[in-house]
Design a protein around this motif. Structure first.
Motif, short mmCIF file in Angstrom:
data_model
loop_
_atom_site.label_atom_id
_atom_site.label_comp_id
_atom_site.label_asym_id
_atom_site.label_seq_id
_atom_site.Cartn_x
_atom_site.Cartn_y
_atom_site.Cartn_z
N GLU A 57 0.83 -1.19 0.00
CA GLU A 57 0.00 0.00 0.00
C GLU A 57 0.87 1.25 0.00
OE1 GLU A 57 -3.65 0.43 2.24
OE2 GLU A 57 -3.38 -1.62 2.99
N THR A 58 0.43 2.25 -0.74
CA THR A 58 1.15 3.52 -0.81
C THR A 58 0.15 4.65 -0.65
OG1 THR A 58 2.71 4.82 -2.11
CG2 THR A 58 0.99 3.66 -3.32
N PHE A 59 0.64 5.87 -0.64
CA PHE A 59 -0.19 7.06 -0.41
C PHE A 59 -0.93 6.97 0.92
CE2 PHE A 59 -0.80 7.85 -5.25
CZ PHE A 59 0.53 8.23 -5.33
N ASN A 60 -0.33 6.33 1.91
CA ASN A 60 -0.99 6.23 3.22
C ASN A 60 -0.04 6.52 4.38
OD1 ASN A 60 0.62 3.98 2.99
ND2 ASN A 60 -0.92 2.53 3.74
N ASP A 61 1.12 7.13 4.07
CA ASP A 61 2.12 7.32 5.12
C ASP A 61 1.99 8.68 5.81
OD1 ASP A 61 2.85 8.90 3.02
OD2 ASP A 61 4.85 8.03 2.75
N ASN A 62 1.14 9.60 5.28
CA ASN A 62 0.97 10.93 5.86
C ASN A 62 2.31 11.66 5.98
OD1 ASN A 62 -0.84 12.89 6.73
ND2 ASN A 62 -0.47 12.44 8.89
N ASN A 63 3.16 11.45 4.99
CA ASN A 63 4.47 12.09 4.99
C ASN A 63 4.35 13.47 4.37
OD1 ASN A 63 7.14 12.82 4.87
ND2 ASN A 63 7.80 11.09 3.59
N LEU A 64 4.43 14.50 5.19
CA LEU A 64 4.28 15.87 4.70
C LEU A 64 5.57 16.41 4.10
CD1 LEU A 64 2.16 17.46 7.59
CD2 LEU A 64 1.39 16.27 5.54
N ASP A 65 6.65 15.66 4.18
CA ASP A 65 7.92 16.11 3.63
C ASP A 65 8.17 15.58 2.21
OD1 ASP A 65 8.58 17.52 5.92
OD2 ASP A 65 9.46 15.75 6.87
N ARG A 66 7.36 14.63 1.78
CA ARG A 66 7.50 14.07 0.43
C ARG A 66 6.10 13.77 -0.08
NH1 ARG A 66 11.69 11.94 -2.57
NH2 ARG A 66 11.11 10.39 -4.14
N VAL A 67 5.51 14.74 -0.77
CA VAL A 67 4.08 14.71 -1.09
C VAL A 67 3.87 14.32 -2.54
CG1 VAL A 67 1.98 16.09 -1.24
CG2 VAL A 67 3.57 16.43 0.67
N TRP A 68 2.94 13.37 -2.74
CA TRP A 68 2.52 12.94 -4.07
C TRP A 68 1.09 13.32 -4.37
CZ3 TRP A 68 4.87 11.22 -8.34
CH2 TRP A 68 6.14 10.65 -8.24
N HIS A 69 0.19 12.97 -3.44
CA HIS A 69 -1.24 12.97 -3.75
C HIS A 69 -2.03 13.34 -2.50
CE1 HIS A 69 -5.15 11.01 -4.96
NE2 HIS A 69 -4.80 11.49 -6.12
N LEU A 70 -3.24 13.86 -2.70
CA LEU A 70 -4.09 14.23 -1.57
C LEU A 70 -4.36 13.05 -0.65
CD1 LEU A 70 -6.72 16.56 -3.29
CD2 LEU A 70 -5.00 17.26 -1.63
N SER A 71 -4.49 11.84 -1.21
CA SER A 71 -4.78 10.67 -0.38
C SER A 71 -3.66 10.38 0.61
CB SER A 71 -5.00 9.44 -1.27
OG SER A 71 -6.11 9.62 -2.11
N GLN A 72 -2.48 10.86 0.31
CA GLN A 72 -1.33 10.59 1.17
C GLN A 72 -1.36 11.43 2.44
OE1 GLN A 72 2.30 11.63 -0.75
NE2 GLN A 72 3.60 11.17 1.00
N ILE A 73 -2.06 12.56 2.42
CA ILE A 73 -1.98 13.50 3.54
C ILE A 73 -3.33 13.63 4.26
CG2 ILE A 73 -0.05 14.81 2.65
CD1 ILE A 73 -1.95 16.78 1.43
N GLY A 74 -4.10 12.55 4.26
CA GLY A 74 -5.30 12.52 5.08
C GLY A 74 -6.61 12.69 4.34
N TYR A 79 -11.22 16.10 3.45
CA TYR A 79 -10.41 16.03 4.66
C TYR A 79 -11.35 16.02 5.86
CZ TYR A 79 -6.52 16.78 7.84
OH TYR A 79 -5.57 16.62 8.82
N HIS A 80 -11.36 14.91 6.60
CA HIS A 80 -12.34 14.70 7.67
C HIS A 80 -11.75 14.95 9.05
CE1 HIS A 80 -14.96 12.80 4.66
NE2 HIS A 80 -13.91 12.10 4.27
#
Length: 965
Positions: free
Chosen positions: A444-461, A498-499
């Motif tokens: 699984e990817t785009f689920n690490d909530n890494n704000l220092d290496r951003v790809w997609h909205l799904s990654q940041i919550g 964003y919930h």
């Protein structure tokens, strides 16, 4: 006495084991069982599809009609939602009523393949409106035979233009200090492609093993070529699922599954048979394609499963039911390492409806890589040759299928797509959830909530609300929203939300800056892929504020390297052709639009005016400079300016521009008197630019930005020059009985054409403000700005570094922010009472003319009283003709002759629209124009320049009497 549960208890001791308690999942519905049965029966049964233009096609619940929807901005409040469905005629009613089964959009975004249950293909084409298809290929050309049912299809990629141009993927954004550094990667567009630019071809596999290619001849006629993939001798050889993808070699890879549980791969070559003729364009040469195929490798699609399909135990029956088969083209991973073509097979397991056991549902995902290594002979074999100098022939590569590790998910997969140039696989499940997995390792990817290496909205919550189960899912072309078909057959749009609270308000907050970065990357990639990004605008609108809009546009301009500096540009062709400006303006106006009778934000108002100004520059330029074929002889050329309908259509634009110039001067001349006492325009030492900007924003006064920003000032100068040229042509036409065309051969001046030019001349002869006066003002202002940039410390001209800094300042102005400090002297010179630039303009106008002028045509007065007055008139501005249209009344005039569109006579150009005439409304900015249908070639050509709205959004054609799609 304490309760027993108040004491700590070991639940493991109570139940005798260490297993935790789990609530049973929601049991699968009857509708889901039916959907899985459809997926198991055929590889082509997708009832909903989203095109790159933004059109959403779906098969109605009755199975025989097609519905078209799209995202649209509501003109009343600026909210985004799905449009009402536009229903097309029943394609199979004239045949046998066979149900429709599958939908597939072409990569051009304009062609839709509609496939029925017996394999007949109807192709619809979209031209000016995304909800108004035209029949391009009828289905009666195909046989009605169950053995010809299509089990796999694929549209060929569109040929890159210019040749060799790759696909650009923006991302990730890597945090470096307070800002993000944006990376980008490229991927080649894999062939084969249709030889004619902007065309594609549909490749299909039928259940009886036929490979068909449907392609368009250079005269747009659809033709077919085919070959046999598999010799079908029994029912066990019938194909149930097939998948197709392009390969690096310019050939097609095909994987197909049979009823005997075999999985086979084939390579196919399309030889277009196009003759090579010197100096002949490809679109002028006829095609005569042939298709050849070659078997590569095969295996069973049931790893370690039973080999006899007739002797499968009841417990194994669900495991040998294939529901999806996909073939992913070769690509590279995030490290640049090659990833071969990969077959993905999905087997979904559901308990039977009659089962009394609470069995969990799950999906097993199997993968195979198609490997074609070049075999090498052992060096010892070279010694066996009797001739020392003989050269051996290298054996051909032998393909094989490398089985990869399978994974199991405790959900039912209902859709699968790829993104990020094939590096990420998106799985949509029946419980409404969406999951992203890395193609290489399936983690699984785009689920690490890494704000220092951003790809997609799904990654940041950001996530999709998991509320109701669904049966089918289609991702948007930007991969930022989905549409679903629910159990009740209804279509629902869901966007990433964003919930977890507020995202923040400034770039200093980590989450806020990460959201800006993710939106910018998604939008930039969508722009580079030429796909619709309206769903990104819809997501951003939920968090929008003036600061949010400015930050997003600033980051997007950094990624796309947008140039907004035209302070030293004297020729305006480069400015007009800069589509990045249109992109930024389109986003600006959209984010600040709150409804047609509500005030826009400062940035949105500025962008909305400049977009219309740019559009008029384009229309007048094309009408004056291009020539179109006319008459029975195709070599005869005529100018659009020789058609009275074209001139009448441009008259509204001339009137609009003259009013805009007068309004700008009126606003600027009144500005000093409206300023608060702390703002002094008479001295550079006392002038506070932040205070001036705050006042302009609070009063929504955009006139100063319009003339100080180099891009908008360039558009103003460009249109004034074109109006002067149009005025010259009009006066010359009126004073002569014939008018010279571009070939300098006199052509007869008809009474209608002369009357049209009189209309133009009457506007340019008595404007509130003379064109030459405004030209002089803008020219003097441009010279002052050049000098201000050059005299600034450090200088803002003369070096690449200075030009880069100047562009950054122009970007700020263009997005509605502060003026450069160097502009203090320019502003003082502009407003100086004794000999200033504006004082020279005042000497050439009558104050009463400005005072009593009516600028309603501009729709720039956004005071509450004026907005209510405009609402009460029941009229809407036609953005093409710049004339008022009477709002239609629902239920009236649907059958009037005017409903067919404007006629070819003089009555077709009335300033007030005719009742019953159909409207187009832009899905993005809600602008309106009449759906012009005319036989006049020149006017038709000019209308075709409005294939998209001036904001670059797509049109919806409204039903007679309707105001909203």
């Amino acid at each position: 006495m304490p309760l027993m549960m108040d004491d700590e208890m070991n639940m493991d001791d109570l139940f005798g084991d260490g297993g935790g308690l789990s609530l049973p999942s929601r049991p699968p519905t009857r509708e889901l069982h039916q959907r899985v049965d459809e997926l198991r029966a055929s590889g082509c049964c997708q009832s909903i599809a989203w095109s790159k233009w933004g059109s959403i096609a779906s098969i109605a619940s009755n199975g025989t009609t097609l519905e078209l929807r799209n995202l649209r901005c509501h003109p009343d409040d600026g909210s985004w939602a799905l449009s009402e469905p536009t229903t097309t005629p029943n394609f199979s009613a004239s045949l046998d009523g066979c149900p429709l089964k599958h939908l597939a959009w072409s990569p051009t975004g304009s062609d839709l393949a509609v496939i029925d249950a017996v394999g007949r293909v109807t192709i619809l084409s979209i031209y000016s409106s995304i909800n108004k298809p035209a029949l391009s290929r009828p289905s009666h050309l195909d046989p009605a035979d169950d053995l010809h049912a299509i089990v796999g299809c694929f549209w060929l990629n569109q040929a890159p233009y210019p040749p060799g141009r790759p696909t650009i993927l923006h991302g990730p954004g890597v945090k470096e200090g307070p800002v993000y550094r944006y990376e980008a990667s490229q991927a080649p567009i894999l062939g084969p492609c249709h030889p004619v630019q902007a065309k594609s071809a549909l490749v299909c596999v039928t259940t009886n093993g036929l490979l068909k290619v449907l392609w368009q001849q250079n005269n747009n006629k659809w033709c077919e070529s085919h070959t046999e993939l598999e010799s079908i001798v029994s029912s066990d050889d019938l194909i149930t699922h097939a998948a197709i993808c392009p390969d690096k070699s310019g050939t097609l890879l095909i994987a197909f599954a049979t009823t005997s549980m075999q999985l086979r791969t084939v390579r196919a070559l399309i030889d277009w048979g196009q003759l090579k003729v010197d100096k002949a364009p490809p679109q002028a040469l006829p095609l005569n394609p042939t298709v050849r195929s070659k078997h590569l490798a095969g295996t069973s699609w049931v790893p370690d499963g039973p080999t006899d399909p007739m002797n499968v135990s009841h417990s194994e029956s669900s495991m040998v039911q294939l529901s999806h088969l996909e073939l992913l083209p070769p690509t590279t991973d995030n490290n640049g390492s090659p990833v071969p073509a990969t077959i993905v097979a999905i087997r979904s397991s559901l308990p039977s409806l009659t089962s009394h056991y609470n069995q969990d549902v799950h999906s097993t995902i199997d993968r195979w890589e198609i490997q074609e290594p070049n075999p090498r002979a052992h060096p010892a074999f070279e010694q066996l040759s009797s001739r020392r100098n003989s050269t051996g022939i290298a054996p051909p590569p032998v393909a094989y299928m490398k089985k990869l590790e399978s994974i199991t998910v405790n959900k039912i997969v209902v859709a699968m797509e790829t993104m990020n140039t094939g590096r990420v696989i998106v799985f949509a499940y029946s419980d409404s959830s969406v999951e992203y997995r890395d193609r290489r390792n399936m983690l699984e990817t785009f689920n690490d909530n890494n704000l220092d290496r951003v790809w997609h909205l799904s990654q940041i919550g950001f996530s999709y609300t998991e509320d109701e189960p669904c049966l089918q899912v289609a991702l948007s072309p930007s991969y930022c929203s989905v549409v679903q078909i629910r159990n009740d057959g209804k279509v629902k749009w869901k966007q990433l939300d964003y919930h977890l609270g507020d995202i923040g308000k400034s770039m200093d907050e980590p989450l806020y800056s990460a959201v800006i970065t993710a939106l910018s990357l998604s939008c930039a990639t969508a722009v580079m892929r030429n796909v619709n990004y309206d769903d990104i605008l819809a997501t951003a609108s939920k968090h929008v504020s003036p600061q949010f809009s400015y930050d997003w546009l600033t980051e997007l301009s950094r990624i796309l390297k947008v140039n907004l500096d035209y302070s030293e540009e004297t020729h305006h062709d480069v400015l007009v052709r800069n589509t990045s400006i249109q992109l930024c303006l389109s986003i600006q106006q959209s984010l600040g639009f709150k409804g047609q009778f509500n005030p826009r934000t400062f940035s949105s108002k500025f962008a909305w005016i400049v977009l219309q100004l740019r559009n008029i520059v384009v229309l007048v330029s094309m009408a004056a400079n291009l020539h179109i074929s006319s008459g029975p002889n195709a070599t005869e050329k005529s100018s659009p300016l020789e058609d009275p309908e074209v001139i009448r259509s441009l008259a509204g634009s001339v009137n609009w521009v003259l009013n805009l110039m007068a309004w700008i001067i009126d606003t600027l001349t009144n500005l000093p008197a409206s300023l608060p006492p702390n703002i002094d325009l008479s001295s550079t030492a006392n002038l506070s630019l932040p205070d001036l900007l705050a006042h302009l924003h609070s009063t929504n006064t955009i006139a100063l930005h319009l003339i100080l920003s180099s891009a908008s000032r360039g558009f103003l100068t460009a249109i004034l020059r074109r109006l002067a040229h149009l005025d010259y042509i009009a006066r010359k036409a009126i004073s002569h009985t014939s008018t010279p065309n571009p070939q300098n051969t006199p052509s007869a001046l008809s009474p209608a054409l002369k009357a049209a030019y009189v209309e133009i001349a009457s506007l340019t002869a008595s404007p509130i403000l003379d064109i030459k006066t405004i030209e002089t003002l803008l020219s003097s202002l441009s010279s002052s700005i050049k000098n201000a940039y050059a005299s600034h410390t450090p200088p803002l001209s003369g070096s690449p570094q200075a030009e880069k800094a100047r562009n950054a300042l122009e970007i700020k102005m263009h997005f509605g922010s502060s003026f450069p400090d160097a502009f203090k002297s320019v502003i003082v010179e502009l407003f100086r009472e004794d000999g200033g630039l504006l004082s020279a303009v005042k000497a050439d106008i009558k104050p009463a003319d400005l005072f009593f002028a009516d600028f309603e045509i501009l729709e720039v007065d956004e005071e509450g009283v004026m907005l209510e007055k405009r609402r009460g008139k029941g009229m809407t501005m036609d953005c093409f003709r710049k004339a008022w249209l009477l709002n239609p009344v629902k239920g009236q005039f649907e059958n009037s002759p005017a409903a067919a569109g404007p006629g070819s006579g003089a009555e077709g150009s009335a300033l007030l629209g005719r009742q019953g005439a159909r409207w187009r409304r832009c899905a993005r900015c809600a602008a309106v124009m009449e759906d012009v249908l005319t036989q006049r070639q020149a006017l038709q050509w000019l209308v075709m320049q409005q294939r998209r709205c001036f904001c670059s959004g797509f049109w919806d054609t409204l039903l007679p009497g309707e105001l909203v799609a």
